[in-house]
Scaffold this active site. Structure first.
Site, mmCIF file in Angstrom:
data_model
loop_
_atom_site.group_PDB
_atom_site.id
_atom_site.type_symbol
_atom_site.label_atom_id
_atom_site.label_comp_id
_atom_site.label_asym_id
_atom_site.label_seq_id
_atom_site.Cartn_x
_atom_site.Cartn_y
_atom_site.Cartn_z
ATOM 1 N N CYS A 74 6.636 -6.978 7.395
ATOM 2 C CA CYS A 74 7.812 -6.487 8.125
ATOM 3 C C CYS A 74 8.141 -7.514 9.197
ATOM 4 O O CYS A 74 7.253 -8.172 9.720
ATOM 5 C CB CYS A 74 7.507 -5.133 8.769
ATOM 6 S SG CYS A 74 8.935 -4.408 9.612
ATOM 7 N N CYS A 82 -0.176 2.469 8.957
ATOM 8 C CA CYS A 82 0.711 1.590 8.187
ATOM 9 C C CYS A 82 0.277 0.133 8.260
ATOM 10 O O CYS A 82 0.104 -0.427 9.318
ATOM 11 C CB CYS A 82 2.111 1.828 8.763
ATOM 12 S SG CYS A 82 3.221 0.493 8.869
ATOM 13 N N CYS A 111 1.916 -1.901 15.712
ATOM 14 C CA CYS A 111 1.835 -1.775 14.260
ATOM 15 C C CYS A 111 1.139 -2.977 13.633
ATOM 16 O O CYS A 111 1.497 -4.120 13.912
ATOM 17 C CB CYS A 111 3.258 -1.641 13.712
ATOM 18 S SG CYS A 111 3.354 -1.792 11.925
ATOM 19 N N CYS A 127 6.945 -4.532 15.805
ATOM 20 C CA CYS A 127 6.573 -3.464 16.753
ATOM 21 C C CYS A 127 5.142 -3.734 17.223
ATOM 22 O O CYS A 127 4.264 -4.027 16.405
ATOM 23 C CB CYS A 127 6.666 -2.098 16.079
ATOM 24 S SG CYS A 127 8.317 -1.740 15.446
ATOM 25 N N GLU A 176 0.821 -1.209 0.000
ATOM 26 C CA GLU A 176 0.000 0.000 0.000
ATOM 27 C C GLU A 176 0.854 1.257 0.000
ATOM 28 O O GLU A 176 1.982 1.266 0.471
ATOM 29 C CB GLU A 176 -0.945 -0.022 1.191
ATOM 30 C CG GLU A 176 -0.235 -0.196 2.496
ATOM 31 C CD GLU A 176 -1.187 -0.443 3.644
ATOM 32 O OE1 GLU A 176 -2.119 -1.243 3.491
ATOM 33 O OE2 GLU A 176 -0.987 0.184 4.692
ATOM 34 N N CYS A 233 3.372 8.352 0.744
ATOM 35 C CA CYS A 233 4.007 7.460 1.709
ATOM 36 C C CYS A 233 4.116 6.082 1.050
ATOM 37 O O CYS A 233 3.108 5.510 0.635
ATOM 38 C CB CYS A 233 3.141 7.408 2.965
ATOM 39 S SG CYS A 233 3.696 6.201 4.166
HETATM 40 S S1 SF4 Z 1 6.358 0.117 12.753
HETATM 41 FE FE1 SF4 Z 1 5.622 -1.670 11.602
HETATM 42 S S2 SF4 Z 1 6.479 -1.457 9.558
HETATM 43 FE FE2 SF4 Z 1 7.601 -0.048 10.900
HETATM 44 S S3 SF4 Z 1 9.403 -1.234 11.615
HETATM 45 FE FE3 SF4 Z 1 7.810 -1.559 13.151
HETATM 46 S S4 SF4 Z 1 6.727 -3.434 12.504
HETATM 47 FE FE4 SF4 Z 1 7.924 -2.699 10.748
#
Ligand code: SF4
Length: 350
Positions: free
Chosen positions: A114, A337, A121, A118, A94, A107
């Site tokens: 990923c 995100c 997220c 985190c 996206e 963006c």
């Molecule tokens: S915020 Fe999400 S996309 Fe960004 S590094 Fe952490 S897990 Fe990965």
């Protein structure tokens, strides 16, 4: 699109790769081709009339053109457009286009999913499927610019979508070179920002590339215990190591880092946090973006009350920092995100 397996996608191919393939071509020839592709949007070598017929035929023998395809787009009440893009292998990523008075910011994503996990997220829930190629990274700008009108054309790019850009360093560097090259996409380095969760070794490697784009550091906590919980990468690169790295990062005059700080109610939003943040950032040229968390259904976190956010900002301003409150864009259309791709995958799995 001709994806003959012996051919290579021209989009994302670097100047060095082209010179290696066509060793007897003068450099200005390569610049002419870049100009056709990235400035005039030409996707047909036979139309590059300032090249000889032999050169055009050679290009055609070795290269094809492919950019991500727009699978879906959703308009937000705030004017943003969230694009769901399909790659050649069917993977979904996206990109979000965000207009304001003075700029049109895109963006973009650098990975499918990923691996950094985190806890605030949604992209993390996808895990890492694969890295994007340089073509897929700059291809997002090209595909979306083609979908927009001339007035809406992208002026700024932030690498803040799905993925950790510095975990995919080679293709990100190749994409940045094409984006900022005067003979290719011609973007000012001041208008391109790469965001990182703080991979210290990769930041050090990146600075050696001498691409002076803006760096945004996603910090989000002021003590290691809290940051370990929010961003497990902190166990490898604790806050002090990250701050030391930023202090030693060679910035051009008048440039500064951006510190991104997502505010989570009761977790990192106290005045003690603001105090510690000011202490950590002392001596680092930076501005601070405070981002009240954009909550999603399965999240354990909530944004703080507006009053608390303002108090946090006031403290930092009182300490002579430039601190801004950035509202999340496109929150009515799954703006954070990874939300759109994660929802799409959920839909396709059930
Ligand atoms: S915020 Fe999400 S996309 Fe960004 S590094 Fe952490 S897990 Fe990965």
């Amino acid at each position: 699109m001709d994806t003959d397996s012996n051919k290579q996608n021209f989009i994302g191919t670097s100047e060095t790769q082209l010179r290696e393939r066509f060793t007897n071509w003068k450099p200005y020839r390569i610049h002419q081709i870049f100009n056709w592709v990235y400035h005039y949007g030409c996707r047909d070598f036979s139309k590059m009339t300032n090249l000889s017929k032999t050169m055009r035929a050679q290009l055609n023998d070795h290269f094809y053109f492919s950019t991500p395809r727009v699978e879906n787009k959703t308009h937000s009440q705030d004017g943003s457009i969230k694009y769901l893009l399909k790659l050649d292998d069917g993977a979904l990523i996206e990109s979000v286009w965000m207009p304001s008075d003075s700029r049109k910011t895109l963006c973009i994503s650098t990975q499918v999913g990923c691996r950094l996990n985190c806890s605030f997220c949604l992209t993390a829930s996808l895990g890492l499927k694969r890295n994007l190629t340089a073509a897929e990274i700059i291809g997002q700008c090209m595909a979306i610019n083609e979908d927009l009108s001339q007035d809406e054309a992208i002026t700024n790019v932030v690498f803040m979508g799905m993925g950790e850009p510095l975990d995919n360093l080679g293709p990100v560097v190749d994409a940045l070179r094409l984006m900022t090259a005067p003979e290719a996409m011609r973007m000012s380095t001041r208008k391109v920002t790469v965001s990182t969760s703080g991979l210290v070794d990769k930041i050090n490697e990146f600075q050696k590339e001498n691409i002076h784009i803006n760096l945004a550091i996603s910090l989000n906590a002021t003590d290691d215990q809290t940051r370990d919980r929010l961003m497990p990468i902190n166990k490898k690169y604790p806050i002090k190591a990250l701050m030391d790295c930023l202090k030693n990062y060679p910035l051009k005059p008048q440039r500064r880092h951006t510190i991104e700080y997502v505010l989570l109610e009761g977790i990192n939003d106290s005045i003690d946090d603001a105090r510690r943040l000011a202490k950590w950032l002392k001596g680092i040229p930076c501005k601070i973006n405070l981002i009240p968390f954009n909550s999603f259904t399965r999240s354990e976190y909530r944004p703080p009350a507006d009053k608390k956010t303002l108090k946090f900002q006031d403290y930092l301003i009182g300490q002579n920092f430039s601190a801004f409150i950035r509202q999340n864009r496109a929150t009515d259309i799954l703006g954070a995100c990874g939300q759109l791709a994660a929802e799409s995958q959920k839909t396709s799995c059930v």
